[in-house]
Structures are given as structure tokens and as C-alpha cells.
Design an enzyme around this catalytic site. Structure first.
Site, short mmCIF file in Angstrom:
data_model
loop_
_atom_site.label_atom_id
_atom_site.label_comp_id
_atom_site.label_asym_id
_atom_site.label_seq_id
_atom_site.Cartn_x
_atom_site.Cartn_y
_atom_site.Cartn_z
N VAL A 132 0.84 -1.20 0.00
CA VAL A 132 0.00 0.00 0.00
C VAL A 132 0.87 1.25 0.00
O VAL A 132 0.55 2.25 -0.65
CB VAL A 132 -0.96 -0.01 1.22
N CYS A 133 1.99 1.20 0.70
CA CYS A 133 2.85 2.38 0.88
C CYS A 133 3.27 3.05 -0.43
O CYS A 133 3.15 4.27 -0.55
CB CYS A 133 4.08 2.03 1.72
#
Length: 187
Positions: A46-47
Site C-alpha cells: 500500500v505504501c
């Protein structure tokens, strides 16, 4: 205890920015608006989507006098390696702060002590280094950087117009409110 209205404690750290290693401190948050965006770790899932989305808003935020800082508990060396190996992260122009000592993550109260990783936290600081907004998400929930633009505009408006407040869904140029006895029970 909430960080809203509090000046951030002093710290120094190493960071990666546009091909260079630099020193960053809490003093860098002063004299301009700042967005400090914590994320769990480099080379994750996700980062990179969040950090790329933040980069997509970077020029708009710069036009508003805002600087962006991303922070994870990785080192500045890891940030460089990620920058050099990921198409999404390779676009990033803002400062990527390393926090392997967990000092900054503890100051902002986003450290997951068990995991040794930062939570997904977004903080807007005014030019005095005082926290104006806080958003913390669970690890699996990515953030939308476009919402930062409206939050910054609202924070700047309130700062520049004492006695006025911005209602829900406020956009630049829309009506604000002037809290008074006349408004009690009428909104």
C-alpha cells in the site's frame, strides 16, 4: 493525549531527497506549512501507492506554501534503494526521512511498538511547527492525498481569518461560519 495544538518536540534525522542524503530536524517544519506522512515500511504494498499519490499532489501543495515529508522506520539508505528500484517511488521529489531509532514515530505517537513500524499517520503542521490536523489509518487502508489540498486550504483560511471557521465539505471560496450566540441551534 492529542497532538492537536502542540508544537512537535525536537529531533534530528537523516533523509533522502532528490539523489542526496540530507539532515532534517524539527526546525525544518517551521516557517512554512508542512505535511508529515508516516507509513509502515519501504518495499511494501500500500505504501508506494500512497507515496506516489502524495507526489501527484506535490506541485499543488508547493503552490500553497507546503512542504511534504514522508517518514518510515527504515533508514535513509533503504529510501534511496527503494527510490532507485521502484517506478512509483522513483518519481518522488519530496524528503523521505529515515527513523530507524523510532524517535520521530514516538514523538508523533504513531509507533507500533510490537512491530517496530510506524502507523499510517498524516499530520498538517502550521508555520510554527504546531499540529493542526491528525489522521491515522489502519495498515490496510491507504490514504487519498487529494484530501490534503482542501484540509491545507481550510487550515490556512482559519489561520488568516480569526473568528471564522470552515464547515464540513468546505472548498476555497465557499462560505465560512462566524461562531456566535446567533448561530446556536440554527445550523
Amino acid at each position: 493525549m492529542s497532538l492537536i495544538g502542540k508544537e512537535i518536540e525536537e529531533f534530528t534525522a537523516k533523509a533522502f531527497r532528490q539523489g542526496e542524503f540530507i539532515d532534517v530536524s524539527s526546525e525544518d517544519f517551521k516557517g512554512k506549512w508542512s505535511v508529515v506522512c508516516f507509513y509502515p515500511a519501504d518495499f511494501t504494498f500500500v505504501c508506494p501507492t500512497e507515496l506516489e499519490d502524495l507526489q501527484d499532489q506535490y506541485s499543488t501543495l508547493k503552490d500553497l506554501g507546503v512542504e511534504i515529508y514522508s517518514v518510515s522506520t527504515d533508514t535513509h539508505f533503504t529510501h534511496k534503494a527503494w527510490h532507485d528500484s521502484s517506478d512509483a517511488i522513483g518519481k518522488i521529489e519530496y524528503t523521505m526521512i529515515g527513523d530507524p531509532s523510532h524517535t520521530i514515530s514516538r514523538i508523533f505517537d504513531v509507533l507500533d511498538e510490537e512491530e517496530g513500524l510506524a502507523n499510517r499517520g498524516t499530520f498538517i503542521l502550521d508555520p510554527e511547527g504546531v499540529v493542526q490536523t491528525v489522521e491515522i489509518n489502519a495498515d490496510g487502508i491507504g490514504r487519498d492525498a487529494s484530501t490534503l489540498v482542501d484540509k491545507i486550504r481550510a487550515a490556512q483560511y482559519v489561520r488568516n481569518n480569526p473568528g471564522e471557521v470552515c464547515p464540513a465539505k468546505w472548498k476555497e471560496g465557499a462560505e465560512t461560519l462566524k461562531p456566535s450566540l446567533d448561530l446556536v441551534g440554527k445550523i
